[in-house]
Structure formats: structure tokens, C-alpha cells
Design an enzyme around this catalytic site. Structure first.
Site, PDB file in Angstrom:
ATOM      1  N   LYS A   1       4.375  -6.744   3.750  1.00 38.31           N
ATOM      2  CA  LYS A   1       4.043  -5.350   3.414  1.00 38.31           C
ATOM      3  C   LYS A   1       3.623  -4.613   4.684  1.00 38.31           C
ATOM      4  CE  LYS A   1       0.667  -3.510   3.041  1.00 38.31           C
ATOM      5  NZ  LYS A   1      -0.440  -2.778   3.749  1.00 38.31           N
TER       6      LYS A   1
ATOM      7  N   THR B   1       0.868  -1.200   0.000  1.00 34.26           N
ATOM      8  CA  THR B   1       0.000   0.000   0.000  1.00 34.26           C
ATOM      9  C   THR B   1       0.901   1.246   0.000  1.00 34.26           C
ATOM     10  OG1 THR B   1      -0.274  -0.195   2.401  1.00 34.26           O
ATOM     11  CG2 THR B   1      -2.059  -1.032   1.025  1.00 34.26           C
ATOM     12  N   THR B   2       1.259   1.757   1.196  1.00 29.00           N
ATOM     13  CA  THR B   2       2.139   2.933   1.198  1.00 29.00           C
ATOM     14  C   THR B   2       3.620   2.544   1.248  1.00 29.00           C
ATOM     15  OG1 THR B   2       1.936   3.134   3.609  1.00 29.00           O
ATOM     16  CG2 THR B   2       0.446   4.477   2.276  1.00 29.00           C
TER      17      THR B   2
ATOM     18  N   THR C   1      -8.697  11.005   2.027  1.00 23.54           N
ATOM     19  CA  THR C   1      -9.931  11.437   1.394  1.00 23.54           C
ATOM     20  C   THR C   1      -9.785  12.755   0.646  1.00 23.54           C
ATOM     21  OG1 THR C   1     -10.400  11.908   3.705  1.00 23.54           O
ATOM     22  CG2 THR C   1     -11.786  10.315   2.642  1.00 23.54           C
TER      23      THR C   1
ATOM     24  N   VAL D   1       3.960  -0.284   6.321  1.00 30.34           N
ATOM     25  CA  VAL D   1       4.929   0.701   6.770  1.00 30.34           C
ATOM     26  C   VAL D   1       4.340   1.677   7.785  1.00 30.34           C
ATOM     27  CG1 VAL D   1       6.534   0.668   4.862  1.00 30.34           C
ATOM     28  CG2 VAL D   1       4.426   1.962   4.651  1.00 30.34           C
ATOM     29  N   GLY D   2       3.041   1.631   7.996  1.00 26.60           N
ATOM     30  CA  GLY D   2       2.431   2.530   8.969  1.00 26.60           C
ATOM     31  C   GLY D   2       1.308   1.797   9.667  1.00 26.60           C
TER      32      GLY D   2
ATOM     33  N   ASN E   1       0.935  11.263   6.853  1.00 23.96           N
ATOM     34  CA  ASN E   1      -0.291  10.838   7.522  1.00 23.96           C
ATOM     35  C   ASN E   1      -1.289  11.952   7.755  1.00 23.96           C
ATOM     36  OD1 ASN E   1      -0.118   7.949   7.974  1.00 23.96           O
ATOM     37  ND2 ASN E   1       1.796   8.504   8.993  1.00 23.96           N
TER      38      ASN E   1
ATOM     39  N   THR F   1       2.119  -8.918  11.762  1.00 25.58           N
ATOM     40  CA  THR F   1       2.331  -7.598  11.163  1.00 25.58           C
ATOM     41  C   THR F   1       1.142  -7.291  10.290  1.00 25.58           C
ATOM     42  OG1 THR F   1       3.732  -6.220   9.820  1.00 25.58           O
ATOM     43  CG2 THR F   1       3.439  -8.484   9.084  1.00 25.58           C
TER      44      THR F   1
ATOM     45  N   GLU G   1       6.980   4.583   7.609  1.00 27.44           N
ATOM     46  CA  GLU G   1       6.520   5.839   7.006  1.00 27.44           C
ATOM     47  C   GLU G   1       7.405   7.005   7.439  1.00 27.44           C
ATOM     48  OE1 GLU G   1       1.841   4.850   6.113  1.00 27.44           O
ATOM     49  OE2 GLU G   1       2.339   5.998   7.905  1.00 27.44           O
TER      50      GLU G   1
END
Lengths: 387, 387
Positions: free
Chosen positions: A166, A144-145, A387, A168-169, A382, A177, A256
Site C-alpha cells: 500500500k 489509505t489514499t 484536518t 501512494v503518497g 494534498n 516502501t 497520488e
């Protein structure tokens, strides 16, 4: 098939249209039944993916997992559960499996239903057997990120292990995880595999903390289909542990906004639980994380973070030792030369903090936690995500 | 004397040279003995100031407190304890008190001894009675990284209350805040005062979290010298609670790098402890804090944070309601209009999040937690603080 992939696993990866133009859909499947173990988030807001997968691994046997990225399918009500079950059923049909032998995992936005017409169309295009076993592509499809795909391979006797991860945040994995999957053709019985996997997860993914937040979707699973025959179990555990730890470090480095990997090793504890509590308190402290980011040898913040373990009444400042890299800074007053050496160490890409609780050699339990620095990049990323 | 100060309290404020050119030394003392209650950090690395003050209030009677700012006197070994005792003894002598009737509090850098020659010279200059009762100056003298002094006054019957506070980082007060002191000339018995103070602290300073880190030096104390005679105790508790809450909000607004005050009200809980746990999980989540900073109506992160209370097995997503300002966002899918309304609310200087756990009216306990957004300014400030 990739030469260093375990036998009998096939990978589908593609774009269902959940995210944008990037790959967002993967299926990892064994041609034969595989011993399977999995651990999940303990979040009270765990979504249907986690609930369904938890049921699927109860018998410790599965064929594989379908992964959707970009949408967590969390807080989507009864409709979200129906969507997940439909997707899982159609994927199971495509690979000739019982639905209850397929796990499902999703990460991404919370509170939105899947775009089901798009997903249905994509699933309908699956053809079994999948044409290859491109785990590298799977590692990309589940991102994702993440800025980097995370994949590690190893050999164990005549068997091969591959792991992808995967996330990271929104990560302080409590039992897993965000997403990580291990496949091996080693022959390991399901009960033994479960024991090994939980021990390995506890020392690796459960030692990782990016930002103290725990995802609603954390899933970690291992599939062992046995096609390469038996292996030495101690070597297997060591090997699985090594690639899991490599993945954990890859994740921390890719945290992140992160610029540095932080390893906090706590020794001399009463027991492992205490060592873990202290290591987590240090690695999670925003003031420690920002000090590391600024290469500021502010060891008082480490003392403060150790002090946060308020119920550990046997932690006594006069027995505690604190070090950065190889340099001890407490007790005693580090001089300018020592502080300069610490500041130099803090400028490295991998920073090691060491805390000894001085419980004495008879109860010298230890734990190492992994994390990353807190940066303006984390805030930027973040403050403007959804949105 | 300031017209709205409680009778019989005198204030010294000055520059001992601990910090730099700013005021860094204050003594608040009552001319007569005062009923006293205090709560402190539970940190395992609590310094000698906290240890000494804890002993001093054990008999619930004191004359006042000496406050040094810029140096926490923590992790300074036996020498640090001797320094604190010497300062406390000399201040007590100066105001004609028993040393054990004087509290001492310090905040600032950890791991450094006080500059004793400078401090000694300053203490030797104290002349009793102090020439005034300038609480505004005391509020300034106790500041470290605060950008604003924090002081509140109120009347209660014929009595006056004044409260000062400091602290903007390293703050998740567990039993107190960094430093806050309340003085009143109301006559309240020491046991009753202690009960009232602990209840008030629990709903105010213990509801505050800036960055999850807990100081080694948190100290909150109230002194009631009785010179204005008896007061209505319920009104006294309400008044003390109101100025404490105002100070809490002042602190949250002045949180390191903060641009917004966040209020998280959790209702419909099984008990207050559960409501507090959930409210703290939300107000502490870096992903919620960054979303508020970015005015991003990402309510899924609030759901995630609620989900982190993993051991609260009675929290069920299907009973939970989440709102921002007056706008409910979960359950159901907020449309673009609702999301725009939420985004608008998130741009305000005070942001209200509401979580109802749906436990039903028979057990509708609630708790409100206070915090602030997480910004790039917080990272900048803390990546370069000490050395």
C-alpha cells in the site's frame, strides 16, 4: 483458503473504527514460526511501530504482523509507544505467540493517538485460528489514499509467494516502501532470506519515488514458514524480485494524482550507486515530471536533472546520451519528426527515459528508477488531506 | 541617469529577437574596472556562459556582463561555446574592454543554438557609452517566466547599491540563483568583496528553493567600481545582505504558480549546516508545500520532513519543537482553537514555520530557508512550456 495462497498463513481483516467505515485492521500470521526479514524507514521521526518491529525481527524469526491503517501513531510520545505495545501484546496472545514475534505497522495521520477503546474492543474479538487466508482483503484493509489494492502472487517450485503493498503518497522509500508484506511457504533459512530480501528491495522498492517525501512508517517484511519445503534459491530470488517489481509499478501507477508510470533507466555509470543517484535525480525532478505529464518532449529538463548530480565530477555532457522511448534526443538536435515521435511516446501510460553516462563498457553499471508524473490532481489531493 | 543608480554604471537593454517581441538582451557595464565576485551553478550540465564567466572572474576584476534571455545556450556542444565567445568578444569590443573582463549569462530553453544572425545584428548596434543606466529596464530584459521584474536599491554611506534578479522556476540555487547582479560605486577591495559576497549569498540566495531543481545557468555577480569611495565594510555587508534577501523574497513570492512565501526558520541546531539541511528538507517537501497551499494545519508533515534528515542521528523527536506563525503545535496535541489559529496563519501571503531541534543553548545554530507553496498553477505552467 484461497487456492493460490502459501500454506500455513492465516489472515484477519476487519474494521476497528480508526478510519471510518472502511476496513482498517489486519493481522497476517503464520501457524508456525517463519524466517523473517524486514527493512524500515530511516526517518528520525520513525514511530513506535517501526521501533517495535525493528526489535522484533532482530532474531530473524517471527509469526506475523498486525497492521493498523488511518493512524500512523507517530509523534505521539510515550503514550503512543504504550498503545503500540499493548496492541501487539494482545494480538500475540490471540494467536498464541510471544509478543516479540509479532511486528506492528501503521500508516495514516501523524500526531494523533489511536482510539484505544475501539482498537481494544476489536482486538478482543480475534479468534485463532483465523477462518481464512484472504490476502485480497488484507490488501484492502491496509490501504489509505490508495485507489487500488495491490497484490501479486507467484509460484516457485512447489512453493507459493504472495505480496501485498500500500502507499501512494509521501513516498520516497529509502529502505522500504510505506507498507509491503510478502508471505511464502518456501523453506529459506533466515540469514539467506535476509540477504535475498535486501537485494530485492534495493532493486525494487528502493528504486521507487513518488514525491521525494519519506514516510515515518515505511515497513517491508517477508515471512517464509517453510511448509512447502526447499526451493531453488536463485529462482526464489528471481520470483520474489518479479512480484516486488510488479507491486512497485502498481504503486507508481497509483501514485497520488498520477496518470503515467515513468521508468528511468541509467546505463554506462561508474557504479550502481552513481546510476541510482542519476536515475533518482531524473525521476524526482518536478520539471521532468510535469513535462511527462504534459507530453512535452522537453529533453533539456532531463539534461538539467542529470546535471544536478554535482559531485559526480566524471559526468561529462559530451559523453552523455539521452533518449525517450526508443528515440535518442541528445547529443544532436532532434528534428520535428523525432520530437513528434517523442511527444507520441510521452502520451503513453508507461513512459521510458534512458540516460547513458558513457563511462565505457568496462564499468557499465546501471539502475532503473520508477516514478510517476506530477499533476494538478496531486496538488489538489494534498492541499486538503488531514484536518 | 536614474538618480538612485550607482555612479559609473551604464545599461543597455533591447530586443535581439531571441525570445519574441519582449526585451531579451542587456549589458550592464562599468565605465571603469570594478572589483568583481561571482558564484555559479554547480550543475554538471553547466553551459558555456557559466564556463566563460567563471574564467572571467578568476582575477576578481571585470567591466560588466552581457545577458541573453530566452535561450540558455546549454547542451549545444562546441558550436554553442563558439557562439558565446563571439558574442562576448563583440560586446567587449563595443564597450572598449578586454573580452576576459566581460561576463556572459543566459537563461531559457536548453538544447538550442542562439539565433546568431539576429544576435550579431543587435550587438553591432551597440554604441558606447550607453545613453543611460536604466536598471529597471535591465531587470525586465533578463526576465523569462517571471511575472514581475525584481530590483532593489539601497544606500550605504556615500555609496549606492542596486541589485536585479530573475528566475521563478527550475530553482534550487546551490551556489547562486538563476541570475542576479549587484552594482555599487562603493570602494571595496576585490578579496574582501569576494568574502562578503559569498557570505551574503549563502544566507540569501542559497537559502532559496522553489522546486528543488537546479538550473544549468545560475549566475550571481557583484561589481564594485569604487567611484563613491570607501564605505564601512560591516554596513556594506549588512546592506548588500538586506537587498539580496529582499530579492530572494521577491523571487519566492513570484515562484511559478506560487501564492505564498514560506519562511522556514530552524533553530537549536548542532551547526549551521544541520540547520540548513533541515530547513531545506522542510521548505522542499511537496507535502509541506501543498499543505501550506491548502492552509491545512497538517504539522505532521513538517515532522515527517524533519525526519527525512536521516543521517542526523542527533535529531531526536522528543527534543524537537514545531510551530506555525507564533503557535507551537508539537510537542503536545494542539486543540481545535490552536489549529484554527494555525489555519488562519496559513491563509496569509507570508507563512512562517519554525523548527527547534533542541540542541541546547551552547550550540544553538540557526538557518532560515525561503520557498513557496506548490500549486496546480505550477503544474499547469510546467506541463506545457517548451515545444
Amino acid at each position: 483458503m484461497h487456492s493460490s495462497s502459501p500454506q500455513g498463513f492465516l489472515v484477519h481483516h476487519g474494521r476497528a473504527g480508526i478510519k471510518d467505515a472502511r476496513p482498517d485492521f489486519a493481522v497476517i500470521a503464520s501457524e508456525v514460526y517463519a524466517a523473517t526479514s524486514a527493512v524500515f524507514t530511516r526517518s528520525r521521526f520513525a514511530g513506535p511501530s517501526v521501533q517495535i518491529s525493528r526489535e522484533a525481527v532482530a532474531d530473524r524469526i517471527a509469526r506475523g504482523v498486525v497492521v493498523l491503517s488511518g493512524n500512523a501513531n507517530v509523534a505521539t510520545g510515550a503514550g503512543g509507544r504504550q498503545d503500540a505495545e499493548e496492541i501487539r501484546r494482545q494480538v500475540a496472545e490471540a494467536i498464541g505467540a510471544d509478543p516479540n514475534d509479532v511486528l506492528i505497522a501503521s500508516t495514516g495521520l501523524i500526531g494523533h493517538r489511536y482510539p484505544m477503546p475501539l482498537v481494544r474492543r476489536h482486538v478482543a474479538s480475534l479468534r485463532w485460528p483465523f477462518p481464512g487466508a484472504d490476502f485480497d482483503a488484507a490488501a484492502i484493509a491496509i490501504m489509505t489514499t490508495d485507489t487500488q489494492p495491490k497484490i501479486r502472487r507467484a509460484r516457485c517450485g512447489g512453493a507459493t509467494l504472495v505480496g501485498i503493498a500500500k502507499g501512494v503518497g509521501m513516498m520516497e522509500p529509502d529502505m522500504a516502501t510505506l507498507l509491503t508484506f510478502f508471505c511464502t511457504d518456501a523453506e529459506v533459512g533466515p540469514v539467506v532470506l535476509d540477504d535475498i530480501f535486501r537485494r530485492v528491495m534495493d532493486r525494487t522498492f528502493n528504486a521507487l519515488s513518488i514525491d521525494t517525501d519519506t514516510s515515518t512508517s515505511d515497513t517491508a517484511a517477508v515471512f517464509a514458514n517453510g511448509l512447502a519445503g526447499p526451493v531453488d534459491l536463485m529462482e526464489f530470488e528471481r520470483t520474489l524480485g518479479a512480484i516486488a517489481l510488479d507491486l512497485v509499478k502498481d504503486i507508481a501507477r497509483d501514485g497520488e494524482g498520477a496518470t503515467k508510470l515513468i521508468e528511468v533507466r541509467v546505463t554506462g555509470a561508474r557504479d550502481v550507486a552513481q546510476a541510482k543517484r542519476v536515475a533518482k535525480a531524473v525521476v524526482n525532478s518536478p520539471l521532468v515530471k510535469t513535462a511527462v505529464h504534459g507530453a512535452d518532449p522537453n529533453w533539456g529538463r532531463v539534461a538539467m536533472a542529470v546535471g544536478k548530480c554535482q559531485d559526480d565530477l566524471d559526468i561529462a555532457p559530451e559523453r552523455v546520451t539521452i533518449g525517450f522511448g526508443g528515440q535518442e534526443v541528445y547529443p544532436g538536435s532532434p528534428g520535428p519528426e523525432e520530437l513528434a515521435r517523442v511527444a507520441e511516446h510521452l502520451k503513453q501510460a508507461e513512459v521510458g527515459l534512458r540516460v547513458d553516462l558513457g563511462a565505457g563498457p568496462h564499468s557499465a553499471a546501471e539502475f532503473t528508477a520508477y516514478g510517476c508524473d506530477l499533476t494538478e490532481g496531486y496538488v489538489r489531493l494534498n492541499a486538503d488531506y488531514s484536518t
